[in-house]
Design a protein around this motif. Structure first.
Motif, PDB file in Angstrom:
ATOM      1  N   ASP A 179     -10.630   0.662   2.287  1.00 33.00           N
ATOM      2  CA  ASP A 179      -9.523   1.138   1.455  1.00 33.00           C
ATOM      3  C   ASP A 179      -9.335   0.123   0.327  1.00 33.00           C
ATOM      4  O   ASP A 179      -8.980  -1.038   0.576  1.00 33.00           O
ATOM      5  CB  ASP A 179      -8.246   1.265   2.294  1.00 33.00           C
ATOM      6  N   LYS A 180      -9.584   0.556  -0.895  1.00 38.73           N
ATOM      7  CA  LYS A 180      -9.534  -0.365  -2.035  1.00 38.73           C
ATOM      8  C   LYS A 180      -8.357  -0.104  -2.970  1.00 38.73           C
ATOM      9  O   LYS A 180      -8.222  -0.757  -4.001  1.00 38.73           O
ATOM     10  CB  LYS A 180     -10.851  -0.273  -2.818  1.00 38.73           C
ATOM     11  N   GLU A 181      -7.512   0.863  -2.606  1.00 37.00           N
ATOM     12  CA  GLU A 181      -6.362   1.211  -3.447  1.00 37.00           C
ATOM     13  C   GLU A 181      -5.108   0.540  -2.894  1.00 37.00           C
ATOM     14  O   GLU A 181      -4.478   1.046  -1.965  1.00 37.00           O
ATOM     15  CB  GLU A 181      -6.188   2.733  -3.489  1.00 37.00           C
ATOM     16  N   TYR A 182      -4.751  -0.602  -3.453  1.00 40.28           N
ATOM     17  CA  TYR A 182      -3.562  -1.324  -3.002  1.00 40.28           C
ATOM     18  C   TYR A 182      -3.111  -2.280  -4.098  1.00 40.28           C
ATOM     19  O   TYR A 182      -3.836  -2.529  -5.063  1.00 40.28           O
ATOM     20  CB  TYR A 182      -3.861  -2.110  -1.709  1.00 40.28           C
ATOM     21  N   ASN A 183      -1.934  -2.826  -3.922  1.00 39.87           N
ATOM     22  CA  ASN A 183      -1.420  -3.858  -4.815  1.00 39.87           C
ATOM     23  C   ASN A 183      -1.378  -5.180  -4.067  1.00 39.87           C
ATOM     24  O   ASN A 183      -1.105  -5.218  -2.868  1.00 39.87           O
ATOM     25  CB  ASN A 183      -0.011  -3.503  -5.308  1.00 39.87           C
ATOM     26  N   ASP A 228       5.576   9.723  -2.726  1.00 33.54           N
ATOM     27  CA  ASP A 228       4.865   8.504  -2.360  1.00 33.54           C
ATOM     28  C   ASP A 228       5.416   7.970  -1.042  1.00 33.54           C
ATOM     29  O   ASP A 228       6.636   7.981  -0.810  1.00 33.54           O
ATOM     30  CB  ASP A 228       5.041   7.431  -3.439  1.00 33.54           C
ATOM     31  N   TYR A 232       0.766   5.529  -0.089  1.00 34.72           N
ATOM     32  CA  TYR A 232      -0.010   6.753   0.052  1.00 34.72           C
ATOM     33  C   TYR A 232       0.655   7.879  -0.734  1.00 34.72           C
ATOM     34  O   TYR A 232       1.877   7.937  -0.845  1.00 34.72           O
ATOM     35  CB  TYR A 232      -0.080   7.184   1.520  1.00 34.72           C
ATOM     36  N   LYS A 262       0.848  -1.194   0.000  1.00 38.02           N
ATOM     37  CA  LYS A 262       0.000   0.000   0.000  1.00 38.02           C
ATOM     38  C   LYS A 262       0.883   1.243   0.000  1.00 38.02           C
ATOM     39  O   LYS A 262       1.774   1.384   0.845  1.00 38.02           O
ATOM     40  CB  LYS A 262      -0.916   0.006   1.231  1.00 38.02           C
TER      41      LYS A 262
END
Length: 251
Positions: A60-64, A22, A16, A14
């Motif tokens: 939280d749906k923004e991740y790898n 970043d 940010y 994750k």
């Protein structure tokens, strides 16, 4: 047959965005959680453990990487996952009963009434249905939050330092109560905490995370009979081993 992959996290990272740079919060987390397991995750402030819970909750749906429950990828919040935060987050203009009902998505009024009454009894608050949050102690308000998280009968309860803002005595009482709920409801529990003694007292397994970017440093199986004796030699030995791992980077 034991479901060792009830929750499956694979190579989770994750990042940010912070101003023009970043910030890597989580880096390569791989972790499986068994059905009905009580897993505790410990780590220093800022290590990403709460971020991990937010991803598991679907907030939280923004991740790898890959995160799934029962083989299904998490794509957002779902009734099979309840969450309790450090602050109770009750709506102050609603009564205890209405705060819990607010979380209920389906059912007739009679069904909802039975569920609410049953879960207030489960957390030891039968008779407080008409109270407002400002009429409750911190521990009582947090018990309402637990009842609200459980009322949809989730498969998994996520606990984000739920006792961190409470006094020591109330904290000990709620630790006992969450164990009683876990034993009765057979819900998979995943708790993040900075309190190692709490993790050893509650957890079947304790995962130690590194400082940011958060990685999994080590996992400890807590093979101690319940109820656990905090002052016992075996308990203190496990606690000491986790402390040693937890503070290794600071020495």
């Amino acid at each position: 047959m034991k479901d060792n992959n009830h929750v499956a996290i694979t190579n989770l990272s994750k990042t940010y965005k912070k101003q023009n740079s970043d910030v890597l919060a989580l880096n390569g987390i791989t972790l499986n959680v068994s059905r009905n397991e009580f897993l505790c995750i410990v780590g220093a402030s800022g290590c990403g453990k709460s971020t991990l819970l937010r991803i598991l909750s679907g907030l939280d749906k923004e991740y790898n990487g890959s995160v799934s429950v029962g083989g299904t990828k998490i794509s957002g919040p779902g009734l099979e996952r309840g969450i309790v935060f450090q602050e109770h987050r009750l709506l102050p203009w609603l009564t205890v009963r209405d705060n819990i009902e607010f979380a209920l998505q389906t059912g007739t009024q009679a069904e909802k009434a039975n569920l609410i009454a049953g879960h207030l009894k489960l957390v030891g608050l039968a008779g407080f249905e008409k109270a407002y949050p400002n009429q409750l102690s911190g521990g009582m308000a947090q018990r309402v939050a637990i009842a609200r998280a459980l009322v949809n009968r989730p498969d998994i309860l996520l606990l984000d330092e739920p006792f961190g803002a409470l006094d020591a005595l109330t904290r000990l009482k709620l630790q006992q109560q969450i164990l009683a709920i876990w034993e009765k409801e057979k819900t998979t529990m995943i708790m993040v905490t900075h309190d190692i003694e709490e993790a050893v007292f509650l957890g079947d397994r304790v995962v130690v995370m590194s400082e940011r970017p958060g990685t999994i440093k080590k996992e400890f199986e807590v093979d101690l009979l319940r109820p656990r004796n905090r002052s016992g030699v075996a308990f203190q030995q496990v606690r000491k081993e986790i402390y040693r791992e937890f503070y290794a980077d600071l020495m």
